[in-house]
Scaffold this motif. Structure first.
Motif, mmCIF file in Angstrom:
data_model
loop_
_atom_site.group_PDB
_atom_site.id
_atom_site.type_symbol
_atom_site.label_atom_id
_atom_site.label_comp_id
_atom_site.label_asym_id
_atom_site.label_seq_id
_atom_site.Cartn_x
_atom_site.Cartn_y
_atom_site.Cartn_z
ATOM 1 N N LEU A 1 23.635 54.230 35.971
ATOM 2 C CA LEU A 1 23.225 55.102 36.734
ATOM 3 C C LEU A 1 25.493 55.514 37.322
ATOM 4 N N SER A 2 25.774 54.167 37.825
ATOM 5 C CA SER A 2 27.145 54.267 37.986
ATOM 6 C C SER A 2 28.214 53.366 37.552
ATOM 7 N N VAL A 3 29.055 53.992 37.080
ATOM 8 C CA VAL A 3 30.046 53.473 36.993
ATOM 9 C C VAL A 3 31.624 53.664 37.290
ATOM 10 N N TYR A 4 31.932 52.585 37.113
ATOM 11 C CA TYR A 4 33.277 51.584 38.139
ATOM 12 C C TYR A 4 34.476 51.147 37.274
ATOM 13 N N TRP A 5 35.572 51.573 37.791
ATOM 14 C CA TRP A 5 37.085 51.702 37.233
ATOM 15 C C TRP A 5 37.378 50.982 38.145
ATOM 16 N N TYR A 6 37.951 49.624 37.039
ATOM 17 C CA TYR A 6 38.645 48.543 37.888
ATOM 18 C C TYR A 6 40.555 48.411 37.516
ATOM 19 N N GLN A 7 41.539 48.277 37.897
ATOM 20 C CA GLN A 7 43.034 47.816 37.177
ATOM 21 C C GLN A 7 43.301 46.480 38.050
ATOM 22 N N SER B 1 46.196 43.641 37.405
ATOM 23 C CA SER B 1 47.645 43.616 37.017
ATOM 24 C C SER B 1 48.049 42.918 37.375
ATOM 25 N N LEU B 2 48.914 41.408 37.157
ATOM 26 C CA LEU B 2 49.207 40.253 37.257
ATOM 27 C C LEU B 2 49.786 40.122 38.775
ATOM 28 N N ASP B 3 49.803 41.360 39.384
ATOM 29 C CA ASP B 3 51.054 41.108 41.052
ATOM 30 C C ASP B 3 49.727 41.165 41.879
ATOM 31 N N GLN B 4 48.747 42.167 41.251
ATOM 32 C CA GLN B 4 47.608 42.751 42.240
ATOM 33 C C GLN B 4 46.485 42.528 42.087
ATOM 34 N N GLY B 5 45.915 41.806 41.337
ATOM 35 C CA GLY B 5 44.783 41.245 41.442
ATOM 36 C C GLY B 5 43.691 42.485 40.569
ATOM 37 N N LEU B 6 42.322 41.981 40.684
ATOM 38 C CA LEU B 6 42.012 43.056 40.329
ATOM 39 C C LEU B 6 41.598 44.532 41.032
ATOM 40 N N GLN B 7 42.033 46.204 41.477
ATOM 41 C CA GLN B 7 41.625 46.788 42.401
ATOM 42 C C GLN B 7 41.167 48.175 41.309
ATOM 43 N N PHE B 8 39.985 48.238 42.460
ATOM 44 C CA PHE B 8 39.094 49.586 42.755
ATOM 45 C C PHE B 8 39.980 50.823 42.010
ATOM 46 N N LEU B 9 39.503 51.046 41.534
ATOM 47 C CA LEU B 9 39.757 52.767 41.189
ATOM 48 C C LEU B 9 38.812 54.494 41.640
ATOM 49 N N ILE B 10 37.901 53.985 41.230
ATOM 50 C CA ILE B 10 36.819 55.271 41.042
ATOM 51 C C ILE B 10 35.924 54.543 40.640
ATOM 52 N N GLN B 11 34.801 55.582 41.452
ATOM 53 C CA GLN B 11 33.149 55.013 41.807
ATOM 54 C C GLN B 11 32.870 56.418 40.557
ATOM 55 N N MET C 1 32.328 49.773 46.818
ATOM 56 C CA MET C 1 33.533 49.650 45.520
ATOM 57 C C MET C 1 33.669 47.797 46.120
ATOM 58 N N LEU C 2 34.146 47.510 45.254
ATOM 59 C CA LEU C 2 33.889 46.068 44.892
ATOM 60 C C LEU C 2 35.219 45.961 45.488
ATOM 61 N N THR C 3 35.993 44.424 46.428
ATOM 62 C CA THR C 3 37.126 44.653 46.805
ATOM 63 C C THR C 3 37.169 42.752 46.724
ATOM 64 N N PHE C 4 37.851 41.935 45.908
ATOM 65 C CA PHE C 4 38.035 40.849 44.886
ATOM 66 C C PHE C 4 39.027 40.260 45.730
ATOM 67 N N GLY C 5 38.934 38.988 45.906
ATOM 68 C CA GLY C 5 39.869 37.869 46.141
ATOM 69 C C GLY C 5 40.744 38.195 44.645
ATOM 70 N N GLY C 6 41.615 37.040 45.299
ATOM 71 C CA GLY C 6 42.740 36.647 43.697
ATOM 72 C C GLY C 6 42.499 35.760 42.446
ATOM 73 N N GLY C 7 41.609 34.618 43.360
ATOM 74 C CA GLY C 7 40.462 34.269 41.768
ATOM 75 C C GLY C 7 41.066 32.880 42.255
ATOM 76 N N THR C 8 39.934 31.782 41.695
ATOM 77 C CA THR C 8 40.579 29.642 41.861
ATOM 78 C C THR C 8 40.513 29.904 40.391
ATOM 79 N N ARG C 9 41.080 28.630 39.769
ATOM 80 C CA ARG C 9 41.578 29.019 38.026
ATOM 81 C C ARG C 9 40.268 27.158 38.488
ATOM 82 N N LEU C 10 39.026 27.166 38.381
ATOM 83 C CA LEU C 10 37.993 25.709 38.230
ATOM 84 C C LEU C 10 38.419 25.031 36.620
ATOM 85 N N MET C 11 39.351 23.829 36.505
ATOM 86 C CA MET C 11 38.244 23.107 35.712
ATOM 87 C C MET C 11 37.615 21.720 35.706
ATOM 88 N N VAL C 12 36.857 21.852 34.765
ATOM 89 C CA VAL C 12 36.178 20.658 35.194
ATOM 90 C C VAL C 12 36.177 19.204 33.922
#
Lengths: 113, 112
Positions: free
Chosen positions: B30-36, B38-48, A100-111
């Motif tokens: 073969l692998s599928v992942y779901w992410y959510q 939302s405005l205040d949480q960013g990209l969050q992993f749900l299930i694989q 599972m990927l853990t993401f950062g909150g993102g950076t908006r780049l404007m060029v």
């Protein structure tokens, strides 16, 4: 607890110059890192990745640097182009632990032309 | 075009309802992942899922469930919807877990 952080919400760069996007992480178990680019109304697009056994990976205009001791990675874009304007996310995972990927909150780049 | 297809693109419904989001992975993945996202949480992993079996679970609510079918497409079911479930839901796929994930364009869910 944010395990992956992008501390700069936005970055503005002149066309042709270098863009440097930064990312910090806290989980020392992370061993695979990725950068994604996202345009509005589209999903994230994979750009480049790096394994923790390397400290640099290059693909065309994009280079990712990894400093494990500092738990820091950066994405360099040289030269920057207006089409690079997007939100950039760094992500990390622990291989063989669900991937599972853990993401950062993102950076908006404007060029700017 | 990532090759990952998500339908529908937009979904508007009311609190208490149930919806199903669909994802077709890239050919050969073969692998599928779901992410959510939302405005205040960013990209969050749900299930694989990997080849039909659940492989990893993130902070997925009990009201949410998913499955991967023999043809490898996946569905995410959201029930007893609440206003806070309004978000972008992304599906991603990969050949193996140690390969980059490729994302669809998402389903925007709006709860009124």
């Amino acid at each position: 607890d944010q395990q992956v952080k992008q501390n700069s919400p936005s970055l503005s760069v002149q066309e042709g110059r270098i863009s440097i996007l930064n990312c910090d992480y806290t989980n020392s178990m992370f061993d695979y890192f990725l950068w994604y680019k996202k345009y509005p109304a589209e999903g994230p697009t994979f750009l480049i990745s790096i394994s923790s056994i390397k400290d640099k990976n290059e693909d065309g205009r994009f280079t990712v640097f990894l400093n494990k001791s500092a738990k820091h990675l950066s994405l360099h874009i040289v030269p920057s182009q207006p089409g690079d304007s997007a939100v950039y996310f760094c992500a990390a995972n622990v291989n063989n632990a669900g991937n599972m990927l853990t993401f950062g909150g993102g950076t908006r780049l404007m060029v700017k032309p | 075009d990532s090759g990952v297809t998500q339908t529908p693109k937009h979904l508007i419904t009311a609190t208490g309802q149930r919806v199903t989001l669909r994802c077709s992975p890239r050919s050969g993945d073969l692998s599928v992942y779901w992410y959510q996202q939302s405005l205040d949480q960013g990209l969050q992993f749900l299930i694989q899922y990997y080849n039909g079996e659940e492989r990893a679970k993130g902070n997925i609510l009990e009201r949410f469930s998913a499955q991967q079918f023999p043809d490898l497409h996946s569905e995410l079911n959201l029930s007893s919807l609440e206003l806070g479930d309004s978000a972008l839901y992304f599906c991603a796929s990969s050949i193996r877990g140690d390969q980059p994930q490729h994302f669809g364009d998402g389903t925007r869910l709006s709860i009124l």
